[in-house]
Design a protein around this motif. Structure first.
Motif, PDB file in Angstrom:
ATOM      1  N   THR A 262       0.852  -1.186   0.000  1.00 58.40           N
ATOM      2  CA  THR A 262       0.000   0.000   0.000  1.00 58.40           C
ATOM      3  C   THR A 262       0.891   1.239   0.000  1.00 58.40           C
ATOM      4  O   THR A 262       2.090   1.152   0.287  1.00 58.40           O
ATOM      5  CB  THR A 262      -0.921   0.043   1.230  1.00 58.40           C
ATOM      6  N   LEU A 263       0.305   2.386  -0.301  1.00 58.61           N
ATOM      7  CA  LEU A 263       1.098   3.616  -0.394  1.00 58.61           C
ATOM      8  C   LEU A 263       1.257   4.329   0.943  1.00 58.61           C
ATOM      9  O   LEU A 263       2.158   5.145   1.082  1.00 58.61           O
ATOM     10  CB  LEU A 263       0.452   4.579  -1.404  1.00 58.61           C
ATOM     11  N   HIS A 329      -0.386  -4.720  -5.528  1.00 57.45           N
ATOM     12  CA  HIS A 329      -0.253  -3.319  -5.123  1.00 57.45           C
ATOM     13  C   HIS A 329      -1.634  -2.687  -5.031  1.00 57.45           C
ATOM     14  O   HIS A 329      -2.360  -2.615  -6.025  1.00 57.45           O
ATOM     15  CB  HIS A 329       0.600  -2.540  -6.126  1.00 57.45           C
ATOM     16  N   GLY A 331      -2.850   0.481  -4.953  1.00 53.84           N
ATOM     17  CA  GLY A 331      -2.325   1.808  -5.239  1.00 53.84           C
ATOM     18  C   GLY A 331      -0.971   1.672  -5.924  1.00 53.84           C
ATOM     19  O   GLY A 331      -0.170   0.803  -5.583  1.00 53.84           O
ATOM     20  N   ALA A 332      -0.712   2.532  -6.876  1.00 56.39           N
ATOM     21  CA  ALA A 332       0.497   2.423  -7.687  1.00 56.39           C
ATOM     22  C   ALA A 332       1.650   3.208  -7.077  1.00 56.39           C
ATOM     23  O   ALA A 332       1.474   4.358  -6.665  1.00 56.39           O
ATOM     24  CB  ALA A 332       0.227   2.953  -9.102  1.00 56.39           C
ATOM     25  N   ASN A 334       5.043   5.528  -7.261  1.00 54.55           N
ATOM     26  CA  ASN A 334       5.184   6.707  -8.109  1.00 54.55           C
ATOM     27  C   ASN A 334       6.239   6.558  -9.189  1.00 54.55           C
ATOM     28  O   ASN A 334       6.559   7.509  -9.878  1.00 54.55           O
ATOM     29  CB  ASN A 334       5.492   7.950  -7.264  1.00 54.55           C
ATOM     30  N   TYR A 339       8.384   0.191  -8.866  1.00 55.88           N
ATOM     31  CA  TYR A 339       7.417  -0.897  -9.005  1.00 55.88           C
ATOM     32  C   TYR A 339       8.119  -2.187  -9.424  1.00 55.88           C
ATOM     33  O   TYR A 339       7.872  -3.261  -8.849  1.00 55.88           O
ATOM     34  CB  TYR A 339       6.354  -0.510 -10.035  1.00 55.88           C
ATOM     35  N   PRO A 359      -4.610   0.158  -9.265  1.00 56.14           N
ATOM     36  CA  PRO A 359      -4.391   1.600  -9.094  1.00 56.14           C
ATOM     37  C   PRO A 359      -5.669   2.310  -8.692  1.00 56.14           C
ATOM     38  O   PRO A 359      -6.786   1.793  -8.887  1.00 56.14           O
ATOM     39  CB  PRO A 359      -3.928   2.043 -10.482  1.00 56.14           C
ATOM     40  N   GLU A 362      -6.769   8.240  -6.330  1.00 66.99           N
ATOM     41  CA  GLU A 362      -6.155   8.991  -5.234  1.00 66.99           C
ATOM     42  C   GLU A 362      -4.631   8.847  -5.208  1.00 66.99           C
ATOM     43  O   GLU A 362      -3.947   9.547  -4.460  1.00 66.99           O
ATOM     44  CB  GLU A 362      -6.727   8.520  -3.888  1.00 66.99           C
ATOM     45  N   ASP A 363      -4.083   7.962  -6.039  1.00 67.96           N
ATOM     46  CA  ASP A 363      -2.636   7.735  -6.028  1.00 67.96           C
ATOM     47  C   ASP A 363      -1.862   9.025  -6.286  1.00 67.96           C
ATOM     48  O   ASP A 363      -0.851   9.307  -5.637  1.00 67.96           O
ATOM     49  CB  ASP A 363      -2.237   6.686  -7.070  1.00 67.96           C
ATOM     50  N   TRP A 367       1.213  10.834  -4.235  1.00 71.66           N
ATOM     51  CA  TRP A 367       2.524  11.145  -4.830  1.00 71.66           C
ATOM     52  C   TRP A 367       2.883  12.604  -4.590  1.00 71.66           C
ATOM     53  O   TRP A 367       4.026  12.923  -4.266  1.00 71.66           O
ATOM     54  CB  TRP A 367       2.503  10.870  -6.331  1.00 71.66           C
ATOM     55  N   GLN A 455       6.150   9.567 -12.665  1.00 67.48           N
ATOM     56  CA  GLN A 455       4.755   9.430 -12.254  1.00 67.48           C
ATOM     57  C   GLN A 455       3.836   9.289 -13.470  1.00 67.48           C
ATOM     58  O   GLN A 455       2.934   8.442 -13.484  1.00 67.48           O
ATOM     59  CB  GLN A 455       4.350  10.641 -11.407  1.00 67.48           C
TER      60      GLN A 455
END
Length: 715
Positions: A262-263, A329, A331-332, A334, A339, A359, A362-363, A367, A455
């Motif tokens: 997760t981010l 993942h 969320g991706a 940046n 990745y 993805p 909100e990603d 970032w 990004q």
């Protein structure tokens, strides 16, 4: 060693023998592994290996260590080679490496912050020749005691220097770490012809060239970066509830055990909590989890006792589980390079591993937040340099109140300045060197532009209709990039985006639960006297606020995006949306009746004045007043409220606001007549000091207690 063909063949045979001890009787050196070992041990060269995860970079330096230590490639009369020094970024990697070395009969030790009491013993063992491999973190290189007392002797006796995850040396890399730049000092102290090996799996052409330049005359061995066990896929799901529901429906179908990245910390915690409610054995792994708990979670995954670790990038480099079956993942990341590195944890010793990216819209906001924590602007850097002297060290803690930078950002900036020669870390803190220093605006702008490009490229990866592995390999400038034949675009999707109604309902209910605690401040920041504020120690009980509540965190999976759309600095001011007003009511109900309920029902409402969102806060306070049948006493005003959106440190926030709030006479008069707590309402709690100091003003004006209530908590 001056060696002919026969001598080199004999060295290779000995290298193969060591490899078999390390990796099993069937193990055979890859051609580039042998080229690296030959260059290090026979030719005593510097080598940069850019090879995919699982290629066997650790085998190169363990085999080279064994050959150098037993004199297999020494010239007649040469003294025995000193220990191999491995600079490695994570304790997790160090633990794995020590265990791996033991299998080959290589004696490995580590010096890190967790074993300070063993340092002197290890130093004695090194001098006695009893240590073959010493693993250290890059942070050790600029620890004053280590740098001044251990490093010079270590550099002069090193038989082989290994720089693991060498992309961290380059500020063009996706994970630049200033401490790695200290390697220049280490390199300059090495005896002539000391071999050096730098390794990474994630370096594009620009990073490779930068690292090779810093190494000097280096042999660059760059291999193909395809991972033929990985099947890459991307699924577009509309919202966080859909993504959590997909996990709940499909986690059992993913092979073996794996990692869910997760981010944010909040997302990792929420995801792990939700999956446990659905019956899955999972653990969360973030920078906020205690080290002992992280180690236990790692071991549980290694032992296949849990289905997944739900982790932030705190897991990242160094975790080694060859049979890891999947990486998902939520969320991706940046950067496509970051990745590639994270998905490379999977499929190292299994035929197939599943890699799925989920993805979210909100990603990009996440970032942007992390990008805002990059190297500070020049005026803030100059302000720090102005506070430092050449003869009186200041600790980071003592420096923090004097400049408007938070601790972690200040530490990062000081490390960069140290590398640049403008400051020097010493026992007791930081000193100015007096050396001329220039703010490299052009380079910083180019690095920032490179990050923005990465990004955009990550968004393109999620949308591409071409081969996904080929896309990632091209991002890493792999000249052999070609369609993989395995990913969802090449071979068709293995998973669809369908979710069951039961899982979706459960995820929606879980994420829709509003309510997080606002912890009250109990201590004044240290060092306030240095900026003319006579506050220190504990905040007096008569001036403290109570524990409070907010609807959610800005980083929450469920409420985060909705809250950001209302309270962020760029959000237009407007009355509180109906959905959010309803959530506030639910928070108040839970607060009134929960296990940790308020001791007494509030008797009035007061708002924190705002120049940015006055309508929002007034409508929120008015709504609470109406539904709770409580008098709305008004708003606390201040002409010193920060409207910049910049997250300053606690000391500077207190300096600005400690006497800034004015309680209007009519409000003070009503407070004196009330005999109960007051709800203090704001839109966003960031550092927590605005709410604490506004509440302090109310307490001093006669409020019996102050209960803070906000729409959102930052972080």
């Amino acid at each position: 060693m001056t060696a002919g063909v026969a001598e080199r063949a004999a060295v290779r045979e000995r290298a193969e023998e060591v490899l078999r001890k390390l990796a099993g009787e069937q193990a055979v050196l890859r051609e580039d592994q042998w080229r690296a070992i030959e260059a290090l041990t026979v030719d005593r060269r510097r080598v940069l290996c850019v090879q995919r995860t699982g290629w066997g970079k650790s085998a190169v330096y363990f085999v080279a260590t064994a050959l150098l230590r037993n004199g297999a490639t020494a010239e007649p009369g040469d003294p025995p080679a000193g220990p191999t020094v491995i600079v490695s970024p994570l304790l997790a990697l160090m633990r794995n490496q020590v265990d791996a070395a033991a299998r080959a009969g290589i004696r490995a030790r580590t010096i890190n912050s967790a074993n300070l009491d063993e340092w002197s013993l290890i130093e004695h063992e090194i001098r006695a020749g009893d240590v073959d491999v010493l693993l250290i973190s890059p942070e050790r290189l600029n620890n004053p005691d280590f740098r001044d007392n251990v490093l010079p002797g270590l550099a002069s006796s090193t038989g082989l220097l290994v720089v693991d995850e060498a992309h961290c040396v380059s500020d063009w890399g996706h994970d630049f770490r200033p401490d790695y730049r200290r390697l220049r000092t280490f390199l300059s102290g090495l005896p002539g012809r000391t071999p050096v090996l730098a390794t990474t799996a994630t370096a594009n052409a620009r990073v490779t060239a930068d690292v090779a330049e810093q190494l000097g005359d280096a042999l660059v061995l760059r291999g193909p970066l395809d991972r033929d066990s990985l099947r890459l896929a991307v699924l577009s799901l509309s919202d966080p509830a859909q993504r959590l529901a997909w996990l709940a429906d499909h986690l059992d179908r993913l092979p073996g055990s794996g990692i869910i990245y997760t981010l944010t910390v909040a997302a990792a915690t929420e995801t792990a909590d939700f999956l446990r409610t659905r019956g899955f054995a999972v653990a969360s792994y973030t920078g906020q989890v205690e080290d002992a708990d992280r180690r236990a979670a790692e071991q549980d995954l290694l032992d296949n006792k849990i289905k997944a670790l739900v982790a932030t990038s705190a897991l990242g480099m160094g975790f080694d589980k060859p049979d890891l079956g999947f990486v998902v993942h939520l969320g991706a990341p940046n950067s496509p390079i970051a990745y590639y590195q994270q998905v490379g944890r999977a499929g190292r010793a299994v035929e197939h591993a599943e890699v799925v990216l989920l993805p979210g819209p909100e990603d990009a906001a996440i970032w942007r937040y992390f990008a805002s924590l990059a190297f500070p602007p020049e005026d803030q850097v100059r302000a720090v340099l102005t506070q430092l002297s050449p003869d009186r060290p200041l600790s980071t803690q003592a420096l923090e109140p004097l400049v408007d930078l938070r601790r972690n950002r200040l530490e990062l900036m000081l490390k960069v300045l140290d590398v640049d020669g403008a400051v020097r870390r010493t026992r007791g803190g930081w000193l100015a060197t007096g050396e001329p220093w220039t703010y490299d605006t052009v380079r910083l702008r180019r690095v920032a532009e490179a990050r923005e490009t990465e990004q955009k490229t990550m968004i393109e990866y999620a949308r591409t209709t071409g081969c996904r592995m080929e896309f990632l390999r091209r991002c890493l400038d792999d000249p052999g990039a070609a369609p993989c034949g395995r990913c969802d675009n090449c071979a068709g999707p293995l998973f669809d985006a369908e979710v069951s109604s039961a899982a979706l309902a459960a995820a929606g209910a879980f994420l829709g639960r509003p309510g997080v605690e606002i912890a009250p401040k109990k201590m004044w920041p240290t060092g306030l006297a240095a900026i003319g504020i006579s506050l220190k120690g504990k905040i007096g009980p008569a001036e403290q606020i109570e524990p409070g509540r907010a609807v959610g965190r800005l980083s929450d999976l469920g409420w985060g995006s909705r809250l950001r759309g209302v309270v962020s600095p760029e959000s237009p001011d407007a009355p509180i949306p109906a959905e959010l007003a309803g959530a506030v009511v639910e928070v108040l109900k839970a607060w009134a009746h929960g296990d940790d309920a308020w001791r007494q029902r509030p008797v009035a409402v007061v708002a924190v004045g705002s120049r940015r969102h006055p309508q929002l806060i007034h409508s929120l306070a008015e709504h609470i007043s109406v539904i709770g049948r409580l008098p709305l006493l008004g708003a606390l005003s201040s002409d010193r409220m920060s409207e910049t959106g910049q997250r300053g440190n606690s000391a500077q926030r207190v300096r600005t606001l400690h006497d800034a709030f004015t309680v209007p006479p009519e409000v003070a008069g009503q407070l004196a007549a009330l005999s109960g707590p007051v709800l203090l309402v704001d839109d966003l709690v960031d550092s927590g000091w605005t709410m604490s100091l506004a509440g302090r003003a109310l307490r001093r004006a006669g409020a019996a207690a102050v209960l803070p209530l906000a729409l959102a908590v930052a972080g």
